[in-house]
Write a protein that holds these residues in place. Structure first.
Motif, short mmCIF file in Angstrom:
data_model
loop_
_atom_site.label_atom_id
_atom_site.label_comp_id
_atom_site.label_asym_id
_atom_site.label_seq_id
_atom_site.Cartn_x
_atom_site.Cartn_y
_atom_site.Cartn_z
N VAL A 157 0.84 -1.20 0.00
CA VAL A 157 0.00 0.00 0.00
C VAL A 157 0.88 1.25 0.00
O VAL A 157 1.85 1.35 0.75
CB VAL A 157 -0.95 0.00 1.21
N ALA A 158 0.51 2.22 -0.84
CA ALA A 158 1.28 3.46 -0.97
C ALA A 158 1.04 4.37 0.22
O ALA A 158 -0.03 4.33 0.85
CB ALA A 158 0.88 4.19 -2.25
N PRO A 159 2.01 5.22 0.56
CA PRO A 159 1.79 6.24 1.58
C PRO A 159 0.53 7.05 1.27
O PRO A 159 0.28 7.41 0.11
CB PRO A 159 3.05 7.11 1.49
N GLY A 160 -0.26 7.34 2.29
CA GLY A 160 -1.53 8.01 2.09
C GLY A 160 -2.70 7.05 2.01
O GLY A 160 -3.86 7.45 2.15
N MET A 161 -2.44 5.77 1.78
CA MET A 161 -3.45 4.71 1.79
C MET A 161 -4.60 4.96 0.82
O MET A 161 -5.76 4.73 1.13
CB MET A 161 -3.96 4.47 3.21
N ARG A 162 -4.25 5.43 -0.37
CA ARG A 162 -5.23 5.57 -1.44
C ARG A 162 -5.08 4.47 -2.49
O ARG A 162 -6.06 4.09 -3.14
CB ARG A 162 -5.09 6.93 -2.14
N THR A 163 -3.86 3.99 -2.67
CA THR A 163 -3.53 3.08 -3.76
C THR A 163 -2.70 1.92 -3.23
O THR A 163 -1.87 2.10 -2.33
CB THR A 163 -2.73 3.81 -4.86
N ALA A 164 -2.91 0.74 -3.81
CA ALA A 164 -2.07 -0.42 -3.50
C ALA A 164 -1.49 -0.97 -4.80
O ALA A 164 -2.17 -0.98 -5.84
CB ALA A 164 -2.87 -1.50 -2.79
N ALA A 165 -0.25 -1.41 -4.75
CA ALA A 165 0.34 -2.16 -5.86
C ALA A 165 0.05 -3.63 -5.60
O ALA A 165 0.28 -4.13 -4.50
CB ALA A 165 1.84 -1.91 -5.92
N VAL A 166 -0.45 -4.31 -6.62
CA VAL A 166 -0.86 -5.71 -6.45
C VAL A 166 -0.29 -6.57 -7.55
O VAL A 166 -0.06 -6.12 -8.68
CB VAL A 166 -2.40 -5.84 -6.43
N LEU A 167 -0.05 -7.85 -7.20
CA LEU A 167 0.38 -8.85 -8.15
C LEU A 167 -0.63 -9.98 -8.17
O LEU A 167 -1.13 -10.39 -7.12
CB LEU A 167 1.77 -9.40 -7.79
N GLU A 168 -0.91 -10.49 -9.36
CA GLU A 168 -1.85 -11.60 -9.51
C GLU A 168 -1.19 -12.90 -9.09
O GLU A 168 0.04 -13.02 -9.00
CB GLU A 168 -2.30 -11.69 -10.96
N ARG A 169 -2.03 -13.91 -8.86
CA ARG A 169 -1.52 -15.23 -8.53
C ARG A 169 -0.87 -15.85 -9.76
O ARG A 169 -1.06 -15.41 -10.88
CB ARG A 169 -2.64 -16.11 -7.98
N GLY A 170 -0.06 -16.87 -9.51
CA GLY A 170 0.74 -17.45 -10.57
C GLY A 170 2.07 -16.77 -10.71
O GLY A 170 2.57 -16.56 -11.82
N LEU A 171 2.67 -16.38 -9.58
CA LEU A 171 3.97 -15.71 -9.58
C LEU A 171 5.03 -16.57 -10.26
O LEU A 171 4.98 -17.79 -10.18
CB LEU A 171 4.40 -15.41 -8.14
N PRO A 172 6.00 -15.94 -10.94
CA PRO A 172 6.14 -14.49 -11.17
C PRO A 172 5.23 -14.03 -12.31
O PRO A 172 4.91 -14.79 -13.21
CB PRO A 172 7.61 -14.35 -11.54
N VAL A 173 4.83 -12.74 -12.23
CA VAL A 173 3.89 -12.19 -13.21
C VAL A 173 4.53 -11.02 -13.95
O VAL A 173 5.48 -10.41 -13.47
CB VAL A 173 2.58 -11.74 -12.53
N ASP A 174 3.98 -10.71 -15.13
CA ASP A 174 4.61 -9.72 -15.99
C ASP A 174 3.89 -8.38 -15.99
O ASP A 174 4.01 -7.59 -16.94
CB ASP A 174 4.74 -10.25 -17.42
#
Length: 407
Positions: free
Chosen positions: A140-157
Motif C-alpha cells: 500500500v502506498a503512503p496516504g493509503m489511497r492506492t495499492a500495488a498488487v500482483l496476480e496469482r501465478g507468480l512471477p507475473v509480468d
C-alpha cells in the motif's frame, strides 16, 4: 563459520515462515517490512479515520506486557483493537496504520512440490474492515489511497495499481524483461521496486527436499534474476540484472527462496538481507554494489529501522532473564539510548513511539508466540495494546503478519 554467522543464517530461514526465535533472540527476526514516509500524502486516510471510533489508551498491567485493562483516557491518534486477533477493523498509531496483513497458505502441486504463498487481507475504507483479497502480493502506498498488487501465478509480468476506495485496478503496468514476485512503494510513493524471478520463489521442490525436524519436506531453489524500478505516474520500468548471489562457502539454503529487495530509508539505494555482518547488502539503482549509507550504519535486523527524524534506530532484543525488552540506539554512534518493553520492534509510529510485538504478563516467558501489537513510548512507561494476541506457533499457517503504511 562463526557461531554468530550461523545464528544470523538461521534467523534468515525463519523470515519466510514467520517463525520467531526464543525470547533471547526475538529481536533478530529478519522479515522485511516497510515504514513508509511521505508527509505530502499523509492526508489520504483522514476520511477513513473519521468513520472509526475514537481510540483509547489502555494501560497495561505490566509495562510492555500487552495485557489489557478497561479503557482509560482518550488518545486521538491511536486506534487499538485489543480484542481482535487477527484484526477486523482499522488499527493505527501516530503516523502509521495497519494497511494489510497476510497469513501463509500452502498449495500442494502434482509430483510432490508445494507453493508456500500468502493470503492477504487489505483495509477497505468503504467498509472500515480488513477484507479478504485474492492477490498474491499487496503493498500500500503512503496516504493509503492506492495499492500495488500482483496476480496469482507468480512471477507475473505486470503490476496493478488498485484504487482502495473503489476496489478496482485503475491501470496495469507491463513488464517486458521477466516476471516479478514482490513489489514495494518507495518512501515517497512515487516509484515501485519489483524483484524479478525466473520461477515462483515461494515454490518448494520435491527434488530439493531436506530434513526439517523429523520430516523430509520440499525445499526452495534460488531464482532471483534482477529488479525493476518503476515510475508510478508514467509507468516507465527500468530493469537491472541482479541474480542470486549465492555463498561460495556454503551450498544454497533449501529453506530460503525469496531474496526480495527493499528501499533504503531515503529511497536512494536498495538493500537485501545478509546472514553475515553487516546484515544488509546495498546496491544502487543499476544493481551495482554500494557502500552502506552512513545514516543506516547501525540499522540491523529489526524491522523498525531509523526513526522518522533519523536520530534513533530500533534495535535488537535486549532482555535478560525473564525481561522482555529491546534496545533503541543512537543512529550516529550506535550506543544504546534506552530499552523499551517490546519483544520485537516493527515500526516507528513517530519520533517518540514504536509499534512492537509485546506480551501479556508472564506469557512470553512461557510461550513467546503469544504476542500482540502494542505502541511503546521511549520512556518505557507508555504501552498501549493495538491488537489481541496471536495464536499458534511461529510456522503455523494461521498466524497473521502485519503491514504498516503512512496514513
Amino acid at each position: 563459520m562463526r557461531v554468530e554467522e550461523l545464528v544470523r543464517r538461521s534467523l534468515h530461514h525463519m523470515a519466510e515462515s514467520d517463525a520467531h526465535p526464543d525470547p533471547g533472540l526475538a529481536g533478530r527476526a529478519l522479515r522485511t517490512r516497510r515504514r513508509r514516509r511521505a508527509r505530502g500524502l499523509a492526508g489520504g486516510v483522514a476520511a477513513v479515520a473519521a468513520v472509526v471510533a475514537v481510540a483509547v489508551a489502555v494501560p497495561l498491567a505490566v509495562p510492555g506486557s500487552g495485557g489489557g485493562e478497561p479503557a482509560a483516557s482518550p488518545q486521538d491518534d491511536v486506534i487499538g483493537r485489543p480484542g481482535e486477533s487477527p484484526p477486523q477493523q482499522l488499527i493505527a498509531a501516530g503516523d502509521l496504520a495497519l494497511s494489510a496483513y497476510h497469513t501463509r497458505r500452502t498449495e500442494a502441486l502434482p509430483g510432490g512440490d508445494t507453493i508456500e504463498g500468502r493470503s492477504w487481507r487489505l483495509y477497505d475504507p468503504d467498509t472500515g474492515r480488513y477484507e479478504e483479497t485474492d492477490w498474491a502480493w499487496v503493498d500500500v502506498a503512503p496516504g493509503m489511497r492506492t495499492a500495488a498488487v500482483l496476480e496469482r501465478g507468480l512471477p507475473v509480468d505486470r503490476i496493478g495499481l488498485l484504487d482502495l476506495a473503489s476496489g478496482e485496478v485503475e491501470r496495469w503496468i507491463p513488464l517486458d524483461r521477466g516476471g516479478v514476485a514482490s513489489v514495494e512503494f518507495s518512501p515517497d510513493g512515487e516509484r515501485l521496486l519489483a524483484t524479478a524471478y525466473s520461477h515462483n520463489p515461494d515454490r518448494r521442490f520435491k527434488d530439493a527436499s531436506y530434513w526439517l525436524n523429523d520430516d523430509k519436506v520440499p525445499g526452495a531453489k534460488p531464482s532471483r534474476t534482477g529488479f525493476y524500478v518503476v515510475d508510478v505516474d508514467s509507468g516507465d520500468a527500468a530493469y537491472a540484472a541482479l541474480p542470486h548471489r549465492g555463498d561460495p562457502d556454503m551450498p544454497d539454503d533449501p529453506e530460503v527462496g525469496r531474496e526480495d529487495l527493499s528501499w533504503s530509508s531515503d529511497g536512494e539505494l536498495l538493500w537485501e538481507h545478509s546472514p553475515y555482518e553487516p546484515g544488509r547488502l546495498y546496491y544502487d539503482l543499476s544493481g551495482t554494489k554500494a557502500d552502506r549509507p552512513e545514516r543506516e550504519k547501525y540499522v540491523s535486523y529489526p524491522e523498525a529501522g531509523l526513526s522518522p527524524n533519523g536520530r534513533l534506530v530500533g534495535g535488537e532484543f535486549a532482555g535478560e532473564g525473564d525481561e522482555i525488552s529491546s534496545e533503541v540506539l543512537d543512529a550516529k554512534t550506535g550506543e544504546r539510548v534506552t530499552k523499551v518493553p517490546g519483544q520485537q520492534l516493527l515500526a516507528w509510529a513517530d519520533d517518540d513511539r514504536l509499534i512492537a510485538w509485546g506480551c501479556d504478563p508472564g506469557v512470553c516467558q512461557e510461550n513467546e508466540f503469544r504476542n500482540r501489537l502494542v505502541v511503546i513510548g521511549l520512556d518505557g512507561d507508555t504501552v498501549i495494546p493495538l491488537s489481541g494476541a496471536r495464536a499458534g506457533n511461529g510456522g503455523d499457517a494461521g498466524r497473521w503478519v502485519p503491514e504498516f503504511t503512512e496514513r
